[in-house]
Design a protein around this motif. Structure first.
Motif, PDB file in Angstrom:
ATOM      1  N   THR A   2       0.846  -1.182   0.000  1.00 63.86           N
ATOM      2  CA  THR A   2       0.000   0.000   0.000  1.00 63.86           C
ATOM      3  C   THR A   2       0.882   1.233   0.000  1.00 63.86           C
ATOM      4  O   THR A   2       1.986   1.218   0.529  1.00 63.86           O
ATOM      5  CB  THR A   2      -0.935   0.000   1.223  1.00 63.86           C
ATOM      6  N   SER A   4      -0.375   5.032   0.097  1.00 62.50           N
ATOM      7  CA  SER A   4      -0.733   6.252   0.812  1.00 62.50           C
ATOM      8  C   SER A   4      -0.761   6.000   2.317  1.00 62.50           C
ATOM      9  O   SER A   4      -0.919   4.867   2.774  1.00 62.50           O
ATOM     10  CB  SER A   4      -2.096   6.783   0.344  1.00 62.50           C
ATOM     11  N   GLU A   5      -0.598   7.090   3.069  1.00 64.80           N
ATOM     12  CA  GLU A   5      -0.655   6.976   4.531  1.00 64.80           C
ATOM     13  C   GLU A   5      -1.985   6.377   4.964  1.00 64.80           C
ATOM     14  O   GLU A   5      -2.021   5.495   5.822  1.00 64.80           O
ATOM     15  CB  GLU A   5      -0.466   8.348   5.181  1.00 64.80           C
ATOM     16  N   THR A   6      -3.065   6.834   4.352  1.00 63.64           N
ATOM     17  CA  THR A   6      -4.403   6.344   4.721  1.00 63.64           C
ATOM     18  C   THR A   6      -4.531   4.856   4.449  1.00 63.64           C
ATOM     19  O   THR A   6      -5.035   4.105   5.291  1.00 63.64           O
ATOM     20  CB  THR A   6      -5.480   7.125   3.946  1.00 63.64           C
ATOM     21  N   GLU A   7      -4.054   4.410   3.293  1.00 65.29           N
ATOM     22  CA  GLU A   7      -4.126   2.982   2.967  1.00 65.29           C
ATOM     23  C   GLU A   7      -3.292   2.149   3.937  1.00 65.29           C
ATOM     24  O   GLU A   7      -3.720   1.073   4.366  1.00 65.29           O
ATOM     25  CB  GLU A   7      -3.622   2.732   1.542  1.00 65.29           C
ATOM     26  N   ARG A   8      -2.122   2.647   4.287  1.00 67.63           N
ATOM     27  CA  ARG A   8      -1.248   1.921   5.208  1.00 67.63           C
ATOM     28  C   ARG A   8      -1.902   1.798   6.580  1.00 67.63           C
ATOM     29  O   ARG A   8      -1.870   0.733   7.197  1.00 67.63           O
ATOM     30  CB  ARG A   8       0.102   2.621   5.320  1.00 67.63           C
ATOM     31  N   VAL A   9      -2.488   2.894   7.063  1.00 66.82           N
ATOM     32  CA  VAL A   9      -3.139   2.868   8.375  1.00 66.82           C
ATOM     33  C   VAL A   9      -4.359   1.970   8.337  1.00 66.82           C
ATOM     34  O   VAL A   9      -4.573   1.162   9.251  1.00 66.82           O
ATOM     35  CB  VAL A   9      -3.494   4.299   8.842  1.00 66.82           C
ATOM     36  N   ASN A  10      -5.166   2.072   7.290  1.00 64.26           N
ATOM     37  CA  ASN A  10      -6.362   1.230   7.191  1.00 64.26           C
ATOM     38  C   ASN A  10      -6.006  -0.254   7.160  1.00 64.26           C
ATOM     39  O   ASN A  10      -6.679  -1.078   7.783  1.00 64.26           O
ATOM     40  CB  ASN A  10      -7.193   1.607   5.969  1.00 64.26           C
ATOM     41  N   ASN A  23      -9.720  -0.377  17.643  1.00 66.78           N
ATOM     42  CA  ASN A  23      -9.021   0.755  17.049  1.00 66.78           C
ATOM     43  C   ASN A  23      -9.168   1.951  17.995  1.00 66.78           C
ATOM     44  O   ASN A  23      -9.983   2.831  17.773  1.00 66.78           O
ATOM     45  CB  ASN A  23      -9.601   1.063  15.665  1.00 66.78           C
ATOM     46  N   ARG A  28      -4.639   4.286  16.946  1.00 65.54           N
ATOM     47  CA  ARG A  28      -4.798   5.009  15.679  1.00 65.54           C
ATOM     48  C   ARG A  28      -3.768   6.133  15.573  1.00 65.54           C
ATOM     49  O   ARG A  28      -3.165   6.351  14.524  1.00 65.54           O
ATOM     50  CB  ARG A  28      -6.217   5.552  15.572  1.00 65.54           C
ATOM     51  N   ASP A  32      -1.012   6.420  12.717  1.00 61.32           N
ATOM     52  CA  ASP A  32      -0.972   7.616  11.867  1.00 61.32           C
ATOM     53  C   ASP A  32       0.426   8.220  11.851  1.00 61.32           C
ATOM     54  O   ASP A  32       0.945   8.586  10.796  1.00 61.32           O
ATOM     55  CB  ASP A  32      -1.974   8.672  12.345  1.00 61.32           C
ATOM     56  N   HIS A  36       2.998   8.474   8.713  1.00 57.42           N
ATOM     57  CA  HIS A  36       3.452   9.804   8.312  1.00 57.42           C
ATOM     58  C   HIS A  36       4.979   9.895   8.310  1.00 57.42           C
ATOM     59  O   HIS A  36       5.563  10.636   7.522  1.00 57.42           O
ATOM     60  CB  HIS A  36       2.850  10.860   9.232  1.00 57.42           C
TER      61      HIS A  36
END
Length: 152
Positions: A2, A4-10, A23, A28, A32, A36
């Motif tokens: 993955t 993007s940061e969002t994809e990695r966190v999700n 979560n 979280r 995050d 980042h």
């Protein structure tokens, strides 16, 4: 992998849930910050994580950050890299290795292909770099250009 940061966190949150963990704001927040951090050296110490969370308004005790990181490492979501007397943490969603300056602690990520021969050589002599079922990285220590040129 993955990106993007969002994809990695999700993706990490999904792994937490599969492990039966909630979560929480602390989990979280740590995820995050680790996602980042990829833009910089890619890894943070417990203290750096704690300060970053507080700066973002996530009120969390230092002991909670320690506990969350221990859980993430045990689940293979994060990994550790020793830098001097400090342990740093990074997301383990992308197999990579590290080059660390032993003088100033500067860290660079190395692609898996860059050290594939060393990993294969270790396996050939009976040392498996992936004993826990989670990808472990190779850390190469040396001195960065800045430290060499400034005589540090």
């Amino acid at each position: 992998m993955t990106t993007s940061e969002t994809e990695r966190v999700n993706a990490a949150v999904q792994r937490l849930r599969r492990a039966g963990l909630r979560n929480t704001a602390a989990r979280r927040g740590v995820l995050d910050q680790l996602a980042h951090a990829v833009g910089g050296r890619g890894h943070l110490s417990v203290s750096e994580l704690h300060h970053a969370l507080l700066a973002r308004g996530v009120v969390v005790e230092l002991s909670t950050v320690h506990r969350v990181l221990r859980q993430l490492v045990e689940l293979g979501i994060a990994h550790t890299v020793p830098v001097g007397r400090t342990t740093t943490f990074g997301l383990a969603d992308d197999i990579h290795h590290h080059a660390v300056c032993g003088t100033c602690g500067d860290m660079r990520q190395l692609p898996a292909e860059a050290v594939a021969a060393s990993v294969a050589a270790a396996r050939a002599v009976g040392i498996d770099t992936d004993q826990s079922g989670h990808p472990n990285g190779v850390v190469v220590y040396g001195r960065c250009v800045r430290c060499r040129t400034t005589g540090r």
